[in-house]
Design a protein around this motif. Structure first.
Motif, mmCIF file in Angstrom:
data_model
loop_
_atom_site.group_PDB
_atom_site.id
_atom_site.type_symbol
_atom_site.label_atom_id
_atom_site.label_comp_id
_atom_site.label_asym_id
_atom_site.label_seq_id
_atom_site.Cartn_x
_atom_site.Cartn_y
_atom_site.Cartn_z
ATOM 1 N N GLU A 23 1.142 -1.357 -0.026
ATOM 2 C CA GLU A 23 0.115 -0.092 -0.068
ATOM 3 C C GLU A 23 0.604 1.750 0.282
ATOM 4 O O GLU A 23 0.548 1.795 -0.663
ATOM 5 C CB GLU A 23 -1.268 0.503 0.958
ATOM 6 N N LYS A 24 1.667 1.239 0.998
ATOM 7 C CA LYS A 24 2.697 2.488 1.154
ATOM 8 C C LYS A 24 3.218 2.578 -0.446
ATOM 9 O O LYS A 24 3.587 3.899 -0.862
ATOM 10 C CB LYS A 24 3.691 2.201 2.238
ATOM 11 N N TYR A 25 3.728 1.518 -0.905
ATOM 12 C CA TYR A 25 4.706 1.658 -2.538
ATOM 13 C C TYR A 25 3.905 2.060 -3.838
ATOM 14 O O TYR A 25 4.278 2.872 -4.111
ATOM 15 C CB TYR A 25 4.915 0.331 -3.058
ATOM 16 N N LEU A 26 2.548 1.961 -3.615
ATOM 17 C CA LEU A 26 1.385 2.237 -4.447
ATOM 18 C C LEU A 26 1.093 3.741 -4.372
ATOM 19 O O LEU A 26 0.992 4.509 -4.859
ATOM 20 C CB LEU A 26 -0.301 1.895 -4.208
ATOM 21 N N SER A 62 11.990 -5.197 -12.750
ATOM 22 C CA SER A 62 12.883 -3.902 -12.035
ATOM 23 C C SER A 62 11.756 -3.351 -12.215
ATOM 24 O O SER A 62 11.305 -2.167 -11.062
ATOM 25 C CB SER A 62 14.143 -3.210 -13.095
ATOM 26 N N HIS A 63 10.293 -3.389 -12.743
ATOM 27 C CA HIS A 63 8.793 -3.056 -13.332
ATOM 28 C C HIS A 63 7.673 -4.083 -12.395
ATOM 29 O O HIS A 63 6.642 -3.291 -12.183
ATOM 30 C CB HIS A 63 8.529 -2.096 -13.778
ATOM 31 N N GLY A 64 8.220 -4.777 -12.118
ATOM 32 C CA GLY A 64 6.815 -6.077 -11.591
ATOM 33 C C GLY A 64 6.553 -6.248 -9.980
ATOM 34 O O GLY A 64 6.037 -6.478 -10.098
ATOM 35 N N LYS A 65 6.443 -4.949 -9.248
ATOM 36 C CA LYS A 65 5.900 -5.118 -7.813
ATOM 37 C C LYS A 65 4.790 -4.282 -8.553
ATOM 38 O O LYS A 65 4.116 -4.697 -7.970
ATOM 39 C CB LYS A 65 6.542 -3.062 -6.728
ATOM 40 N N LEU A 66 3.924 -3.759 -9.000
ATOM 41 C CA LEU A 66 2.897 -2.947 -9.569
ATOM 42 C C LEU A 66 2.248 -4.123 -10.191
ATOM 43 O O LEU A 66 2.436 -5.020 -11.312
ATOM 44 C CB LEU A 66 3.162 -2.206 -10.740
ATOM 45 N N SER A 67 1.342 -4.402 -9.248
ATOM 46 C CA SER A 67 0.360 -6.117 -9.847
ATOM 47 C C SER A 67 -0.566 -5.344 -11.220
ATOM 48 O O SER A 67 -0.965 -4.286 -11.205
ATOM 49 C CB SER A 67 -0.984 -6.041 -8.646
ATOM 50 N N PHE A 68 -0.380 -6.697 -12.009
ATOM 51 C CA PHE A 68 -0.674 -6.273 -12.996
ATOM 52 C C PHE A 68 -2.879 -5.659 -13.287
ATOM 53 O O PHE A 68 -2.887 -4.532 -14.074
ATOM 54 C CB PHE A 68 -1.332 -7.640 -14.041
ATOM 55 N N ASN A 69 -3.781 -5.694 -12.375
ATOM 56 C CA ASN A 69 -4.979 -5.914 -12.936
ATOM 57 C C ASN A 69 -5.109 -4.391 -12.898
ATOM 58 O O ASN A 69 -6.376 -3.422 -12.337
ATOM 59 C CB ASN A 69 -5.598 -6.557 -11.457
ATOM 60 N N LEU A 70 -4.015 -3.120 -11.266
ATOM 61 C CA LEU A 70 -4.085 -2.369 -11.826
ATOM 62 C C LEU A 70 -3.946 -1.444 -12.787
ATOM 63 O O LEU A 70 -3.675 0.436 -12.570
ATOM 64 C CB LEU A 70 -2.623 -1.537 -10.486
ATOM 65 N N TYR A 71 -3.340 -1.491 -13.928
ATOM 66 C CA TYR A 71 -3.010 -1.143 -14.881
ATOM 67 C C TYR A 71 -3.797 -1.850 -16.338
ATOM 68 O O TYR A 71 -3.419 -1.399 -16.966
ATOM 69 C CB TYR A 71 -1.995 -0.955 -15.050
ATOM 70 N N THR A 83 4.262 5.950 -4.216
ATOM 71 C CA THR A 83 5.595 6.105 -4.218
ATOM 72 C C THR A 83 6.173 6.900 -5.853
ATOM 73 O O THR A 83 4.195 6.183 -7.174
ATOM 74 C CB THR A 83 6.268 5.791 -4.546
ATOM 75 N N LYS A 84 6.767 7.262 -6.389
ATOM 76 C CA LYS A 84 6.884 7.934 -7.776
ATOM 77 C C LYS A 84 7.068 6.303 -8.667
ATOM 78 O O LYS A 84 6.419 6.617 -9.410
ATOM 79 C CB LYS A 84 7.584 8.825 -8.119
ATOM 80 N N LYS A 85 7.974 5.709 -7.741
ATOM 81 C CA LYS A 85 7.995 4.234 -8.725
ATOM 82 C C LYS A 85 7.254 3.847 -9.160
ATOM 83 O O LYS A 85 6.856 3.033 -9.770
ATOM 84 C CB LYS A 85 8.344 3.495 -7.417
ATOM 85 N N SER A 86 5.815 3.623 -8.707
ATOM 86 C CA SER A 86 4.509 2.749 -9.330
ATOM 87 C C SER A 86 4.158 3.774 -10.161
ATOM 88 O O SER A 86 3.629 2.418 -10.915
ATOM 89 C CB SER A 86 3.373 2.825 -7.946
ATOM 90 N N LYS A 87 4.026 4.771 -10.133
ATOM 91 C CA LYS A 87 3.570 5.386 -11.420
ATOM 92 C C LYS A 87 4.429 4.940 -12.769
ATOM 93 O O LYS A 87 4.176 5.047 -13.868
ATOM 94 C CB LYS A 87 3.626 7.030 -11.276
ATOM 95 N N GLU A 88 5.874 5.150 -12.350
ATOM 96 C CA GLU A 88 7.278 4.801 -13.108
ATOM 97 C C GLU A 88 6.948 3.218 -13.739
ATOM 98 O O GLU A 88 7.038 3.260 -15.146
ATOM 99 C CB GLU A 88 8.447 5.228 -12.726
ATOM 100 N N ASP A 89 6.217 2.378 -12.779
ATOM 101 C CA ASP A 89 6.541 1.069 -13.175
ATOM 102 C C ASP A 89 4.876 0.984 -14.273
ATOM 103 O O ASP A 89 5.095 0.008 -15.184
ATOM 104 C CB ASP A 89 6.486 -0.463 -12.153
ATOM 105 N N GLU A 90 3.579 1.663 -13.792
ATOM 106 C CA GLU A 90 2.452 1.932 -14.765
ATOM 107 C C GLU A 90 3.278 2.186 -15.940
ATOM 108 O O GLU A 90 2.651 1.313 -16.713
ATOM 109 C CB GLU A 90 1.946 2.554 -13.906
ATOM 110 N N LYS A 91 3.975 2.967 -16.014
ATOM 111 C CA LYS A 91 3.826 3.896 -16.940
ATOM 112 C C LYS A 91 4.913 3.028 -18.270
ATOM 113 O O LYS A 91 5.072 2.985 -19.090
ATOM 114 C CB LYS A 91 4.538 4.718 -17.275
#
Length: 736
Positions: free
Chosen positions: A178-181, A315-324, A183-191
């Motif tokens: 939840e904390k990671y989501l 390196s971008h795997g933290k973001l769960s697939f269902n979120l994008y 952060t700026k990193k989660s947005k970079e991962d989504e992109k």
């Protein structure tokens, strides 16, 4: 009782579970053997671990919101933790059957209920710990960690030492995610993921059931040794999973003739801090890993390319697939496109044996690498699960053989360029290409334009029918060496050609495939210069080819160049099981000329056809059925809301007229064949002779239209998809 949120890995799991309640696709089954003398220690250790690490429960409220909590298990009551069975005097086959029945059982209820099931099974030589754990509770890595903990605990007890279970609570991981989501990193991962998947296109399956067929490829010892030689390439370690991913990608690239492929690959999800490395729980995330075909690279270089893509994805795997997924849909990517091929490593360094007796899977094709095997020994096994609704038995065998051949080729020469490896296109992909090309070459589906204007969808199925002498059909078919089906189908296509004024005809042809009724596209270009005989032979050839590929699950596929034309044709043929039955063992027939055994010879339940007529949105359905020894019954089912009886009667009679003209002169050019009877043609010729041209006062069409407008100013002149226009409005548009 304290509630906390589900992780995104759990959320993805629960969506499928709710849609397919009680299915076993998310049940992890496993076993581990201890010496029989360890029975007492195994029971103590297992009880303690279950109490402390398996007390997680899922909660659902009235608003369909989900949460989870830890329940309290009474340490004095062991029977709520596991079952004990003494089968030490039972035969081996009975023990195997017991294990099979235990591991294939799913969970009927997942809310406020235990999501595990354990058995301690005593045999002559061993104490076997059997486990069923729901995926929402744990992933495969957690099972491996569990067995390591259990082994250590038992060993400590045997040595009179205490054992402390130190892995942190799963709630800690949920908080970190939840904390990671935020952060700026989660947005970079989504992109990264959205950008990497832009412009990807693939056909995809729609699964109406999750039943699978399972097959394992065990590599020969010599092949394993050869692959061990490339376990390090240019100082890069190459895991069995990476090697398998590279081999399988190359196979599907070459077999499907594609150059762009997405693999549903797993992300372990355990890099949210060191304390998550040995945590028990569900962490796995899906990574849609996009690979390109690189024919110019050697296989070893291709493995390094695949590794570079995999590392980037991780390196971008933290973001769960269902979120994008919603963002992917906005750029035209259906998430189902990204799950056509799924691969996971199920290796183990604990000795646990995963048991894949589950009969269901959420993926069309799921591949497990080195299941229950230690990766230290190299690539040893590929365990493949094919969805039965998507892949027929013959398609599966074809694919398996192709993979085996490529494995041996690569093992013998890993320095060969990828483009030089020989992989035959499997029949499955040839069939897909065949049906897609039929649609691609057409101008779109063919149907008779409605002659009744309606403003809303409705349906009223009615029937028109004619009967045709069977001997007439049989004698001609034998003479020209084509099937009755080809004769009826050619007559139908030619009649449609005359009704729609289009030479590119595309309809649906109903046939039986794998025990069920499926509609396949059937298309043909009606060349007016061809003779009747040439056209009949061409239709026969296409029928045979279409039947050859009817194992392909066209009703399950979606994507580009996949259409289901509304005009449907079905020829029921119960009489002729082989060409010899029909041609009466005629010695002059070349076996390559005709194959009635392949052309719709299966008996089909007519009730299924009736259901298709009543439950579909078909504009028209033509059925030819043999009703006795003397006649064929030709039935045309049509929607009376959009078609008049007169039009449909004209159409079905035209089929009869055309059919008889085909029989009368097989050397006639099809461009000269009219849907009018000879009598009607004579009348028309006489009318033309008697016709006297009258010069109208208004020589221009637009002036004539303007005169009509004056008398019908406010009346509806045109009904279009974007609205209605009066004569006055239409006239103004034409003038503008």
């Amino acid at each position: 009782m304290q509630f906390f949120n589900l992780s995104n890995a759990q959320k993805r799991t629960i969506v499928t579970e709710i849609g397919e309640s009680g299915n076993d696709s998310y049940v992890l089954s496993f076993k581990y053997k201890f010496p029989v003398e360890d029975e007492k220690y195994v029971k103590i250790a297992l009880s303690d671990i279950i109490r402390k690490k398996f007390n997680l429960r899922i909660k659902k409220d009235n608003q369909m919101e989900f949460s989870q909590y830890f329940s309290q298990l009474d340490p004095k009551i062991d029977n709520q933790l596991f079952y004990y069975y003494d089968m030490s005097i039972e035969k081996e086959d009975e023990i195997k059957e017991f294990i099979y029945q235990f591991t294939k059982t799913g969970f009927d209820e997942i809310f406020d209920s235990p999501l595990y099931r354990f058995v301690v099974l005593k045999t002559r030589k061993n104490i076997i710990v059997l486990g069923n754990v729901h995926h929402i509770l744990m992933d495969g890595t957690s099972i491996n960690i569990l067995i390591k903990n259990l082994k250590s605990y038992v060993n400590n007890l045997k040595n009179n030492q205490s054992y402390e279970i130190t892995s942190p609570s799963y709630e800690k991981y949920v908080k970190k995610e939840e904390k990671y989501l935020s952060t700026k990193k989660s947005k970079e991962d989504e992109k990264y993921w959205v950008d990497s998947l832009k412009n990807y296109s693939s056909n995809y399956f729609t699964l109406d059931n999750l039943n699978v067929s399972k097959h394992e490829i065990l590599l020969e010892e010599n092949t394993i040794k050869k692959f061990k030689k490339i376990s390090i390439i240019e100082n890069d370690n190459i895991s069995p999973f990476l090697l398998a991913l590279s081999i399988l990608s190359l196979y599907f690239f070459k077999s499907s003739k594609s150059k762009d492929l997405v693999w549903n690959t797993p992300y372990h999800g355990r890099d949210f801090g060191d304390d998550t490395h040995n945590m028990l729980g569900m962490f796995v995330n899906m990574m849609p890993l996009r690979l390109k075909y690189k024919g110019e690279l050697t296989f070893k270089d291709y493995v390094l390319y695949v590794k570079s893509v995999l590392k980037k994805g991780l390196s971008h795997g933290k973001l769960s697939f269902n979120l994008y997924t919603q963002k992917l849909q906005k750029i035209g990517i259906n998430p189902a496109m990204l799950s056509m091929y799924s691969i996971v490593s199920n290796s183990s360094d604990s000795g646990v044996e995963y048991i894949w007796e589950n009969e269901e899977s959420e993926f069309p094709l799921h591949i497990r690498v080195n299941s229950s095997l230690n990766d230290k020994n190299g690539l040893q096994s590929l365990f493949l699960e094919f969805n039965k609704g998507c892949y027929s038995h013959e398609a599966i065998i074809d694919i398996l053989n192709g993979i085996k051949e490529l494995i041996n080729e690569i093992a013998d020469n890993p320095n060969e360029k990828c483009g030089n490896f020989k992989v035959l296109q499997s029949r499955f992909f040839r069939a897909e290409k065949y049906f897609k090309n039929i649609v691609k070459k057409s101008d779109g589906e063919t149907f008779i334009s409605p002659d009744i204007q309606i403003r809303k969808e409705n349906k009223d199925i009615k029937e028109k029918e004619i009967s045709i002498n069977k001997n007439l059909i049989k004698n001609f078919s034998k003479k020209i060496k084509i099937s009755p089906n080809a004769l009826f189908l050619t007559s139908t296509l030619l009649t449609l050609n005359r009704f729609v004024f289009n030479k590119n005809i595309l309809i649906s042809r109903t046939t039986e495939s794998n025990g069920k009724i499926i509609d396949y596209p059937f298309g043909l270009f009606m060349e007016s210069d061809k003779t009747v005989k040439e056209m009949l032979i061409e239709v026969e050839d296409e029928l045979i080819k279409s039947e050859e590929y009817k194992f392909f699950p066209y009703d399950k596929i979606s994507g580009d160049n996949i259409v289901f034309p509304d005009f449907k044709y079905y020829f029921e043929n119960k009489e002729y099981n082989s060409k010899n039955d029909y041609l009466e063992n005629s010695n002059e027939v070349n076996s390559t000329e005709v194959n009635f055994n392949e052309v719709n010879s299966d008996e089909v339940n007519i009730n299924e056809i009736n259901d298709k007529i009543n439950n579909s949105s078909n504009k028209a359905y033509l059925i030819i059925k043999s009703i006795d020894n003397d006649e064929y019954k030709v039935s045309l089912y049509y929607n009376a809301v959009i078609y008049t009886e007169k039009l449909m009667e004209t159409f079905i009679k035209s089929i009869e007229i055309v059919l008889k003209k085909l029989i009368n002169d097989q050397n006639e050019k099809i461009g000269n064949i009219s849907i009018l009877s000879d009598k009607d043609i004579e009348k028309e010729n006489k009318r033309q002779e008697d016709f006297e041209e009258n010069i109208v006062d208004e020589p221009l069409l637009n002036k004539a239209f303007e005169n009509t407008v004056k008398n019908n100013n406010d009346k509806i002149a045109l009904i279009a998809s974007d609205g209605e226009f009066t004569y006055d409005e239409l006239n103004k548009k034409l003038i503008a």
